[in-house]
Design an enzyme around this catalytic site. Structure first.
Site, mmCIF file in Angstrom:
data_model
loop_
_atom_site.group_PDB
_atom_site.id
_atom_site.type_symbol
_atom_site.label_atom_id
_atom_site.label_comp_id
_atom_site.label_asym_id
_atom_site.label_seq_id
_atom_site.Cartn_x
_atom_site.Cartn_y
_atom_site.Cartn_z
ATOM 1 N N THR A 1 -5.667 19.226 0.507
ATOM 2 C CA THR A 1 -5.210 18.422 -0.632
ATOM 3 C C THR A 1 -6.166 18.598 -1.805
ATOM 4 O OG1 THR A 1 -4.166 16.854 0.836
ATOM 5 C CG2 THR A 1 -4.641 16.074 -1.385
ATOM 6 N N ARG B 1 -4.812 1.980 -7.364
ATOM 7 C CA ARG B 1 -3.511 1.336 -7.184
ATOM 8 C C ARG B 1 -3.739 -0.165 -7.347
ATOM 9 N NH1 ARG B 1 -3.879 5.252 -3.256
ATOM 10 N NH2 ARG B 1 -4.510 3.646 -1.772
ATOM 11 N N TYR C 1 0.845 -1.205 0.000
ATOM 12 C CA TYR C 1 0.000 0.000 0.000
ATOM 13 C C TYR C 1 0.882 1.257 0.000
ATOM 14 C CZ TYR C 1 -2.577 3.825 2.189
ATOM 15 O OH TYR C 1 -3.086 5.054 2.481
ATOM 16 N N LYS D 1 -2.024 21.727 -1.317
ATOM 17 C CA LYS D 1 -1.192 20.568 -1.691
ATOM 18 C C LYS D 1 -1.695 19.917 -2.973
ATOM 19 C CE LYS D 1 0.354 16.143 0.298
ATOM 20 N NZ LYS D 1 -0.165 15.083 -0.549
ATOM 21 N N TYR E 1 -9.057 16.315 3.571
ATOM 22 C CA TYR E 1 -9.741 15.952 2.327
ATOM 23 C C TYR E 1 -11.136 16.522 2.470
ATOM 24 C CZ TYR E 1 -6.326 12.462 0.717
ATOM 25 O OH TYR E 1 -5.214 11.835 0.247
ATOM 26 N N HIS F 1 1.302 13.626 -5.457
ATOM 27 C CA HIS F 1 0.812 12.640 -4.500
ATOM 28 C C HIS F 1 1.725 11.402 -4.486
ATOM 29 C CE1 HIS F 1 -3.181 12.495 -2.280
ATOM 30 N NE2 HIS F 1 -2.693 11.313 -1.945
ATOM 31 N N ARG G 1 0.653 8.623 -6.935
ATOM 32 C CA ARG G 1 -0.473 7.770 -6.529
ATOM 33 C C ARG G 1 -1.794 8.217 -7.123
ATOM 34 N NH1 ARG G 1 1.085 4.825 -1.849
ATOM 35 N NH2 ARG G 1 -0.929 4.807 -0.834
#
Ligand SMILES: Cc1cc2nc3c(=O)[nH]c(=O)nc-3n(C[C@H](O)[C@H](O)[C@H](O)COP(=O)(O)O)c2cc1C
Length: 399
Positions: free
Chosen positions: A156, A165, A25, A252, A130, A276, A279
């Site tokens: 973010t 992913r 992860y 960000k 978030y 990120h 990601r």
């Protein structure tokens, strides 16, 4: 005693200690991992100017971030499930950051909650938000961060939807992980990780569990979180956040000069150039390739410009500083330390980076890490007349 010579040694140790679904992860990038690899490839390709015949006996590694002194110009980036690297990982990372003298940023998606971390450290930390579709929850998180004395909010912007992913999908990684035979084996075969984890204060998303109905069911909570990332969130929304937060605000996930300008217009105190860690948008440019254009676009503004994604050494930090960043952030580099050796492992990661910075400064004629000139790296434009005298070759040859 294990000897760690670099971040890679910590990575290898973490890969042995942390069960595969959680280690992968951290390692993962999204989709084909093109951007994950580009981050490293482009940093690796940058070369320093080697400078000799200079007195570099006095070297300063410190700087400031948001006006506060830091031991090195670096902060621990927000990382969801940080606490899956070792029991109470967020608390350990926050304590390590405080011991070493750099900021720690807690993710919305942490295991330990804002209040858990606030109770475990004496100095303020940062909180990453978030923005959720349910604005009441975002507002409550902002209020909790204020009540806990957080000194900056990191907003973010690069997760309107989540990049996939692939390795997480194959590993059944979620909260809780799918109990496939492979995952059960992976957990029971790592008792050094699993037993302390049974005693950890949180094994859910600590910040969200009391905000969401039915949060006792972890599967439902994870699904709810996925459905809550807000794709309507535009730069006007930053105003909504600023009105409720009122303190220092870091934007960000900026990777384009036009977005950097928008972030400044929207009132950012610092802009973090980031993809990120590879990601999110696979196929996005590396931060190393975008930073110079972003620096040029915003000029010598008062706004602090930071960079992350791909940093694994002190050399990498100096490369970003030379390309116009005023400070950096690290994600995986400290998570490897956390997985390898808990709080002391994070300290080790920071010490390695500081020591690499120190030697690289000496060998490039640099004496002050808070004033890194573009000419530290090859191919950069020569310093302009107004550039501060930060390197031994400037003070000694031109002086
Ligand atoms: C395991 C992991 C989880 C992350 N979770 C978050 C998060 O919750 N919020 C966020 O803004 N960024 C998150 N990020 C991105 C980091 O804040 C940072 O931008 C990235 O790690 C930098 O790249 P690096 O890992 O190569 O240093 C995460 C990164 C990793 C590796």
């Amino acid at each position: 005693m294990t000897i760690y010579t670099n971040i890679e040694d910590l990575r290898v140790e973490a890969s042995k200690r942390v069960p595969k679904p959680f280690f992968e992860y951290v390692e993962n990038g999204s989709y084909d991992e093109l951007t994950l690899r580009a981050n490293r490839r482009d940093l690796d390709a940058i070369r320093f100017r080697q400078r000799v015949m200079l007195n570099v006996s006095e070297r300063k590694h410190g700087g400031t971030m948001l006006g506060k002194p830091v031991t090195i110009p670096l902060a621990l980036a927000p990382t969801g499930l940080c606490g899956s690297m070792c029991a109470n990982g967020e608390i350990k990372a926050a304590r390590a950051a405080q011991r070493f003298g750099v900021p720690f940023c807690l993710s919305t998606m942490s295991l330990d909650s804002i209040e858990d971390v606030a109770g475990a450290v004496d100095q303020p930390f940062w909180f990453q938000l978030y923005l959720m579709k349910d604005r009441k929850i975002s507002e409550s998180l902002i209020n909790r961060a204020k009540a806990a004395g957080c000194s900056a909010l990191v907003l973010t912007m690069d997760l309107h939807v989540e990049g996939q992913r692939n390795r997480d999908v194959k590993n059944g990684l979620g909260i809780p992980p799918k109990l496939t035979p492979a995952n059960i084996w992976s957990i029971v075969s790592h008792p050094g990780w699993a037993l302390p984890m049974l005693r950890a204060s949180e094994w859910t998303f600590g910040n969200l569990k009391d905000e969401v109905k039915n949060s006792g069911d972890l599967g439902e909570l994870a699904e709810w979180v996925k459905s809550q990332f807000d794709p309507t969130f535009d730069w006007h929304t930053i105003d909504w956040v600023r009105q409720r937060w009122g303190g220092k605000l870091i934007i960000k996930g900026v990777l384009d000069p036009d977005d950097a300008k928008l972030a400044i217009k929207a009132g950012a105190d610092a802009v973090l150039v980031s993809n990120h860690g590879g990601r999110q948008l696979d196929g996005a440019a590396s931060t190393a390739s975008q930073l110079p254009a972003i620096r040029d676009a915003i000029g010598k503004d008062d706004v602090e410009l930071w960079a992350d994604s791909g940093i694994r050494s002190g050399q990498d930090v100096l490369k970003f500083l030379s390309m116009g960043a005023t400070a950096c952030m690290i994600g995986r580099a400290y998570l490897y330390g956390l997985g390898a050796a808990g709080e002391d492992g994070v300290i080790k990661a920071l010490e390695l980076i500081r020591d690499e910075m120190d030697v690289t400064m000496a060998l490039t004629g640099l004496t002050d890490a808070s004033k890194v000139p573009p000419s530290l790296i090859l191919g950069a434009p020569r310093r302009s007349a107004e550039e501060p005298a930060a390197t031994a070759y400037i003070t000694q040859l031109d002086g």
